[in-house]
Design an enzyme around this catalytic site. Structure first.
Site, PDB file in Angstrom:
ATOM      1  N   LYS A 197       1.503  14.461   0.816  1.00 18.91           N
ATOM      2  CA  LYS A 197       0.156  14.804   0.335  1.00 18.91           C
ATOM      3  C   LYS A 197       0.028  16.298   0.028  1.00 18.91           C
ATOM      4  CE  LYS A 197      -1.952  11.021   3.014  1.00 18.91           C
ATOM      5  NZ  LYS A 197      -2.684  10.143   2.068  1.00 18.91           N
ATOM      6  N   HIS A 206       0.805  -1.232   0.000  1.00 15.74           N
ATOM      7  CA  HIS A 206       0.000   0.000   0.000  1.00 15.74           C
ATOM      8  C   HIS A 206       0.828   1.268   0.000  1.00 15.74           C
ATOM      9  CE1 HIS A 206      -4.002  -1.807   0.871  1.00 15.74           C
ATOM     10  NE2 HIS A 206      -3.262  -2.749   1.436  1.00 15.74           N
ATOM     11  N   LYS A 242      -7.696  14.166   4.492  1.00 12.87           N
ATOM     12  CA  LYS A 242      -6.811  13.002   4.451  1.00 12.87           C
ATOM     13  C   LYS A 242      -5.794  13.183   5.558  1.00 12.87           C
ATOM     14  CE  LYS A 242      -5.911  14.309   0.160  1.00 12.87           C
ATOM     15  NZ  LYS A 242      -6.183  13.093  -0.580  1.00 12.87           N
ATOM     16  N   ARG A 243      -5.021  12.139   5.860  1.00 12.43           N
ATOM     17  CA  ARG A 243      -3.990  12.303   6.879  1.00 12.43           C
ATOM     18  C   ARG A 243      -3.043  13.452   6.494  1.00 12.43           C
ATOM     19  NH1 ARG A 243      -3.572   8.426  11.208  1.00 12.43           N
ATOM     20  NH2 ARG A 243      -1.637   9.477  11.698  1.00 12.43           N
ATOM     21  N   THR A 246      -8.261   6.808  -1.830  1.00 10.48           N
ATOM     22  CA  THR A 246      -9.622   6.281  -1.970  1.00 10.48           C
ATOM     23  C   THR A 246     -10.630   7.404  -1.738  1.00 10.48           C
ATOM     24  OG1 THR A 246      -9.379   5.501   0.315  1.00 10.48           O
ATOM     25  CG2 THR A 246      -9.209   3.858  -1.443  1.00 10.48           C
ATOM     26  N   LYS A 295     -14.325   8.533  -3.627  1.00 15.30           N
ATOM     27  CA  LYS A 295     -15.565   8.883  -2.931  1.00 15.30           C
ATOM     28  C   LYS A 295     -16.088  10.229  -3.425  1.00 15.30           C
ATOM     29  CE  LYS A 295     -13.721   6.334   0.956  1.00 15.30           C
ATOM     30  NZ  LYS A 295     -12.844   6.429   2.131  1.00 15.30           N
TER      31      LYS A 295
HETATM   32  C1  26V Z   1       2.036   1.665   8.119  1.00 12.66           C
HETATM   33  C2  26V Z   1       2.324   1.683   9.434  1.00 12.66           C
HETATM   34  C3  26V Z   1       3.695   1.551   9.835  1.00 12.66           C
HETATM   35  C4  26V Z   1       3.838   1.195  11.264  1.00 12.66           C
HETATM   36  C5  26V Z   1       2.967   2.027  12.141  1.00 12.66           C
HETATM   37  C6  26V Z   1       1.525   1.863  11.788  1.00 12.66           C
HETATM   38  C7  26V Z   1       1.301   1.843  10.358  1.00 12.66           C
HETATM   39  C8  26V Z   1       0.016   1.965   9.916  1.00 12.66           C
HETATM   40  C9  26V Z   1      -0.257   1.931   8.599  1.00 12.66           C
HETATM   41  C10 26V Z   1       0.757   1.785   7.704  1.00 12.66           C
HETATM   42  C11 26V Z   1       0.401   1.690   6.279  1.00 12.66           C
HETATM   43  C12 26V Z   1       0.797   2.826   5.462  1.00 12.66           C
HETATM   44  C13 26V Z   1       0.355   2.566   4.106  1.00 12.66           C
HETATM   45  C14 26V Z   1      -1.007   3.137   3.811  1.00 12.66           C
HETATM   46  O1  26V Z   1      -1.830   3.448   4.615  1.00 12.66           O
HETATM   47  N1  26V Z   1      -1.223   3.271   2.549  1.00 12.66           N
HETATM   48  C15 26V Z   1      -2.433   3.852   1.980  1.00 12.66           C
HETATM   49  O2  26V Z   1      -3.249   2.776   1.559  1.00 12.66           O
HETATM   50  C16 26V Z   1      -4.424   3.219   0.931  1.00 12.66           C
HETATM   51  C17 26V Z   1      -5.241   1.998   0.599  1.00 12.66           C
HETATM   52  O3  26V Z   1      -4.586   1.223  -0.343  1.00 12.66           O
HETATM   53  C18 26V Z   1      -4.073   4.026  -0.311  1.00 12.66           C
HETATM   54  O4  26V Z   1      -5.264   4.491  -0.894  1.00 12.66           O
HETATM   55  C19 26V Z   1      -3.190   5.194   0.062  1.00 12.66           C
HETATM   56  O5  26V Z   1      -2.769   5.870  -1.118  1.00 12.66           O
HETATM   57  C20 26V Z   1      -1.993   4.714   0.815  1.00 12.66           C
HETATM   58  O6  26V Z   1      -1.235   5.806   1.300  1.00 12.66           O
END
Ligand code: 26V
Length: 816
Positions: A557, A362, A551-552, A661, A665
């Protein structure tokens, strides 16, 4: 007597009232006249549950007895949003429930407001998991979602003097009516200790002697399909101390130590990590990951499958989908179960394991790819580290065979990095039957830039599945006005076959339809205005273009780019170059949480609030520019903001946003996108057409090119006077009461070492915003474009995403 499962109550107003009062009396122990608002909400939830129960029990039974293959979706996050409305919609009971409550002298609106959303996710990745399980249930795919029941979800955001302050999200303070705990079915999950070998009738085997255990208690949640009578399960695990462990310490006479140990164990599911994209390598996080994955694999293998199941047939029964690298520790765990517990040969176990996993990536940010130090892994999961080493040794042996003499490649592809840590994305790629990115561009960059050696080594392993969103929640529930208009125009059926929205294309040129469409948008703005007034005391003007960036908060971003546009508009008025009535009246809405440890992101939040205060209060602006930043953006607020928006800001640096995403929406709700050629924006633009999308900025190859030539932000500042003025306004303290130090780090970052090159895209962004103004001035043309966005975005249904996963990765037919 026949032991048939429960029957659903009569789906009539009377039947609903009877069941509701029964739940209020018997379930809550109160009379209607003495009930609290919370009692009334709980009883309503219980009543909806009662209508789903028989179906659920039947589906659970079927999934256990059937012989076909199912999906086990492993995700550390599920950002579910409120359940009541969704479950009423799924069962078709919304109107009946509303009438039944009226009959009881109550109002459905009031009662539903009591629900606290379970914020068990950070952002896109967690919300995607929630959309996927909705679609799996709606498609009737045998599947189960596994995750963690965090006691505290994503923090509640407040602003104090414009700065983010985090508060604990105690979503369970009043309990949750949607969960079914099963402490009797707890799994024991082990940690620590050491391994030893032993002789098992002439075979040398390994035994793991762990040093401590926790209990994983399952909590089940219903996941109803839309109008199809299907109910799947989401199973979230909660950590509890084992009795034995406490007792041992207690007997030793150290009561305080016993309580401490208990707290330690229960900490595992205490809180969601609020960092997205910057993994910190924290021990507790690895504990969380192993905790839920080990419990889930054991649940499937030992409880869902019959006890005499022949493990060599496991791939015919399950595919474990890894939602990012978070559950990847499941790979060595399944190997351990098969080799150490089920006593399979290593090679046979590896064959099975490789077929049972698939991995979704992701992100593209290299810093977001998880690695775990061998030291930590060895201490917490010594057997798993051994297994990973062996997987790596055998894999690298193959690489050496194929590329003799290419030591460089061997090192590049090693699951163990030169510093000795374990690269979880590599492990997932080696083990997974498939690896997918989440939008075409992302999947392409993943193959070409992040994992090119692996793409070459495993032809056919890499694939794409573009993300999607559930139209039930994000169109039907969030936008009832648009939904009614669509159904009145093209008939029902589109909600489970979103491509049918195409039939709306013809109506883009129909003046009557356009005016109805505009009326819906205006009504949605009024609903948002009411929400923001009640929630935050904010005012939304109804004649403004609503320009939304939610968004975050992350530098990639580029919320700063949006801010620079706002400041430029403001500066034009404040400097007297234009009068207020010459600008398009716009309300800018931000929603964004910053990771608590991400200092720059928090400073940008502060700056947004500071710019908002100045712009909103300057009389020269005459209220024609407004900046609104409601705190604590979440799914519930998204459901109000998205349907009201005119303009959707998707302005990440090309090549950085894996998919997005929110972009889908907004487009599905008739907002136009201003966006870069990034993530799923690319596909949105291809579908809606260039005329109906405001594209700007560098494309990914240009980004790469500028990077290699060297990015010098100052060149861009010199080339555009508006940009230098906007930056100068920030530097001068115009938004910080004359204090020049507060936002200096933001400016310095943008002008000196911004890896996300915000200033390089500024000029083109402003030009694109001028095109927005021009089109908005022609309401007919704007509405036409908005309608075409809705009509052409059916592709972005998560039902389609799920079908793509089924066809390309899972090969799990729906059960009818
Ligand atoms: C990574 C980590 C690293 C450790 C701490 C907690 C944590 C929590 C989440 C993540 C994942 C980061 C990747 C992420 O959220 N990607 C997003 O995924 C969406 C669904 O596919 C996508 O639409 C976004 O573009 C993408 O940034």
């Amino acid at each position: 007597m026949a032991l048939a499962p429960v029957q659903a109550p009569e789906p009539t107003v009377d039947g609903f009232v009877t069941q509701y009062l029964r739940n209020l009396n018997n379930g809550r122990g109160v009379a209607l006249s003495t009930s609290t608002a919370n009692d009334r909400y709980f009883a309503l939830a219980a009543t909806v549950r009662d209508y789903l129960m028989a179906r659920w029990l039947e589906d659970v039974r079927r999934q256990r007895t059937m012989q076909s293959k199912g999906v086990a979706y492993l995700s550390a996050e599920y950002l579910l949003g409120r359940q009541l409305d969704n479950n009423l919609l799924a069962t078709g009971l919304t109107d009946i429930a509303a009438e039944a409550l009226v009959a009881c002298g109550l109002d459905l609106e009031d009662v539903r407001a009591l629900e606290v959303e379970p914020g068990l996710g950070n952002g896109g990745l967690g919300r995607l998991a929630a959309c996927f399980i909705d679609s799996l249930a709606t498609l009737g795919v045998p599947s189960i979602g596994y995750g963690i029941r965090y006691e505290y979800g994503i923090f509640r955001q407040t602003f104090v003097d414009g700065q983010q302050v985090e508060q604990a999200d105690s979503w369970l303070a009043l309990g949750s009516p949607w969960e079914f705990p099963h402490p009797e079915a707890a799994q024991t999950i082990s940690f620590g200790g050491h391994t030893e070998t032993y002789d098992d009738e002439g075979v040398t085997r390994t035994r793991w002697e762990p040093s401590w255990n926790v209990l994983a208690v399952p909590y089940n949640y219903m996941v109803p399909g839309y109008h199809n009578g299907r109910v799947n399960t989401l199973r979230l695990w909660s950590a509890q101390a084992t009795k034995g462990f406490d007792l041992r310490v207690f007997n030793a006479g150290d009561y305080q130590e016993a309580v401490r140990a208990q707290t330690y164990a229960e900490n595992i599911s205490k809180v969601l990590y609020p960092e997205d994209s910057t993994p910190q390598g924290k021990e507790l996080r690895l504990q969380q990951q192993y905790f839920f994955v080990a419990a889930s694999i054991s649940d499937f293998v030992n409880l869902i499958l019959p006890s005499d199941f022949d493990m060599t047939h496991l791939p015919e029964r399950v595919i474990f989908q890894l939602n990012d690298t978070h559950p990847v520790i499941g790979v060595p765990e399944l190997m351990r179960v098969l080799v150490d517990e089920r006593k399979l040969e290593w090679d046979a176990a590896w064959q099975i394991t490789q077929q049972c996993f698939a991995y979704t990536c992701h992100t593209l940010l290299p810093e977001a790819l998880e690695v775990w130090s061998a030291d930590l892994l060895g201490r917490l999961l010594p057997r798993h580290l051994e297994i990973i080493y062996r997987i790596n040794d055998e894999f690298l042996e193959q690489v050496r065979e194929r590329f003799a003499g290419d030591a460089d490649r061997v090192q590049r592809m090693s699951i163990i990095s030169p510093d000795g840590s374990v690269r979880m994305a590599f492990l997932a790629t080696v083990a997974g039957s498939k690896v997918n990115g989440v939008a075409e561009l992302h999947s392409q960059l993943l193959r070409e830039k992040v994992l090119p050696d692996f793409d070459e080594f495993f032809p056919g392993k890499f694939t794409n599945v573009t993300n999607g969103v559930t139209p039930r929640r994000f169109v039907r529930l969030a936008n009832p006005g648009l939904s009614r208009l669509i159904t009145d125009t093209i008939g029902a059926g589109w909600l489970t076959d979103l491509d049918r929205l195409r039939e709306l294309e013809d109506y883009a040129d129909d003046a009557e339809f356009r005016s109805a469409f505009r009326a819906v948008k205006a009504a949605n703005k009024r609903v948002l205005a009411r929400t923001l007034a009640e929630r935050d005391g904010l005012t939304v003007a109804d004649d403004h273009l609503l320009d939304v960036m939610v968004k975050r908060l992350h530098e990639y971003k580029r919320q700063t780019l949006k801010l620079l546009h706002i400041i430029t508009e403001y500066d034009a008025i404040a400097s007297g170059r234009v009068t207020a009535d010459q600008v398009t009246p716009r309300t800018f809405v931000f929603g964004a949480k910053a990771a608590p440890g991400y200092a720059m992101a928090k400073r940008i939040i502060h700056l947004i609030n500071a710019v908002g205060s100045v712009v909103n209060d300057d009389p020269r602006v005459e209220g024609r520019l407004k900046v609104l930043f409601p705190p604590n953006y979440n799914v519930t607020l998204a459901e109000r903001v998205v349907p009201a928006a005119d303009l959707s800001e998707q302005i990440s640096l090309a090549g950085k946003e894996a998919s997005g995403t929110g972009n889908m929406k907004f487009a599905l709700n008739g907002a136009l996108t201003i966006g870069t050629d990034d993530g799923a924006n690319v596909e949105i633009r291809e579908l809606v057409g260039d005329d109906n999308f405001f594209l700007f900025g560098m494309a990914e190859p240009e980004v790469a090119d500028l990077q290699s030539r060297g990015y010098h932000p100052i060149d861009f500042v010199r080339a555009d006077e508006n940009l230098s003025r906007a930056l100068e306004l920030i530097s001068s303290g115009a938004f910080s009461g004359g204090d020049t130090s507060v936002f200096e780090p933001v400016v310095t970052n943008l002008t000196h070492h911004d890896p996300f090159m915000a200033l390089a895209d500024y000029t083109d962004y402003i030009a694109a915003q001028k095109r927005v103004d021009a089109l908005y001035a022609d309401q007919d043309a704007w509405t036409r474009a908005a309608i075409l966005n809705v009509a052409r975005c059916g592709f972005f249904s998560s039902d389609r995403s799920m079908r793509d996963y089924i066809d390309r990765i899972w090969h799990t037919p729906p059960i009818v």
